[in-house]
Scaffold this active site. Sequence first.
Site, PDB file in Angstrom:
ATOM      1  N   SER A 139       0.861  -1.189   0.000  1.00 58.42           N
ATOM      2  CA  SER A 139       0.000   0.000   0.000  1.00 58.42           C
ATOM      3  C   SER A 139       0.895   1.236   0.000  1.00 58.42           C
ATOM      4  O   SER A 139       1.203   1.797   1.046  1.00 58.42           O
ATOM      5  CB  SER A 139      -0.932   0.008   1.219  1.00 58.42           C
ATOM      6  OG  SER A 139      -1.911  -0.987   1.103  1.00 58.42           O
ATOM      7  N   LYS A 191      -6.040   2.442  -4.992  1.00 61.06           N
ATOM      8  CA  LYS A 191      -6.096   1.803  -3.670  1.00 61.06           C
ATOM      9  C   LYS A 191      -6.344   2.843  -2.586  1.00 61.06           C
ATOM     10  O   LYS A 191      -7.173   2.636  -1.677  1.00 61.06           O
ATOM     11  CB  LYS A 191      -4.792   1.055  -3.401  1.00 61.06           C
ATOM     12  CG  LYS A 191      -4.631   0.491  -1.980  1.00 61.06           C
ATOM     13  CD  LYS A 191      -5.684  -0.566  -1.668  1.00 61.06           C
ATOM     14  CE  LYS A 191      -5.553  -1.085  -0.235  1.00 61.06           C
ATOM     15  NZ  LYS A 191      -4.365  -1.906  -0.004  1.00 61.06           N
ATOM     16  N   LYS A 210      -2.883   5.436   7.115  1.00 57.23           N
ATOM     17  CA  LYS A 210      -1.854   5.784   6.133  1.00 57.23           C
ATOM     18  C   LYS A 210      -2.434   5.876   4.726  1.00 57.23           C
ATOM     19  O   LYS A 210      -2.149   6.820   3.975  1.00 57.23           O
ATOM     20  CB  LYS A 210      -0.741   4.740   6.155  1.00 57.23           C
ATOM     21  CG  LYS A 210       0.320   4.928   5.060  1.00 57.23           C
ATOM     22  CD  LYS A 210       1.364   3.845   5.104  1.00 57.23           C
ATOM     23  CE  LYS A 210       0.822   2.496   4.712  1.00 57.23           C
ATOM     24  NZ  LYS A 210       0.438   2.416   3.273  1.00 57.23           N
TER      25      LYS A 210
END
Length: 292
Positions: free
Chosen positions: A98, A172, A241
Amino acid sequence: MQTATRIAFIGLGQMGLPMATNLVKAGYEVAGFDLSPEALQKFVNEGGQAAKSAADAMAGSDVIITMLSNGKVVRNVLVEGKAYLRAPNGALILEMSSSAPEETRSLAEAVSGHLRVVDAPVSGGVKRAVDGTLAVMAGGADADFLAARPVLEAMSAKIFHCGPVGAGHAMKAINNYVSGAGVIAAVEAVLLGNAFGLDEAKVVEVLNASSGKNNATEVKMNQFILSGTFGSGFALGLMAKDIRTAANLSVSLGLSQQGLTQTADLWDDAARTLGGAVDHTRFYDYLKRQVG
């Protein structure tokens, strides 16, 4: 049965281990590496090979998969000491961590001329990693994406080519913003209903039969929050995050998106308050404290 390609899989955590195991089951020769000896041993028990280092895993591998905590770690592992040069010229990196899209583009520039890069982050959590039914959001040149697709198919059920390098990681971050915003709405709805005197389970049941249904009400509220198990397998810090990545991307594009900014701020504060290592469904505890 696929046996022709050797794969280096770097990062055998909660998600990485089952993903790498599915590649082994699909017939690939997989050399895995992780800083955890326990994770390496588990992978060996599943039929994989244990490499002594990330560089050793990359040596002779046609495909390199990274499943690490963020793009900075990925760059350090691959580029530090020019470890990526251990891989054959023209090998393919599938950056499945990620990471931020700008980090991925920087990585692609750093290894260009030797390696090809496709960013391919996933969604679906540990259960779907085990089942091999993850959703993949990929970014990269058309030819590179096509070359990556057979490997991705061994780990996922749905694969989306979102655009050039960096597009997968942008998608994402956007996806996790919507997911995180859905958690806020679902938890606040349950807390509001409870304050009025409604049964929490009834609130979720009605939401799931009505227009308020979202991913959090369907697969998180009953299963992990109201049950008190808080075991979705995705850390609160990672969710924070990813949402902050989306907020930073918005700012870099000159946009003013207050909902995104406020969502990122809430998740960041929750990570500071509860600690980033707790399951992200513990966000319920954070909001419950806020309402008193």
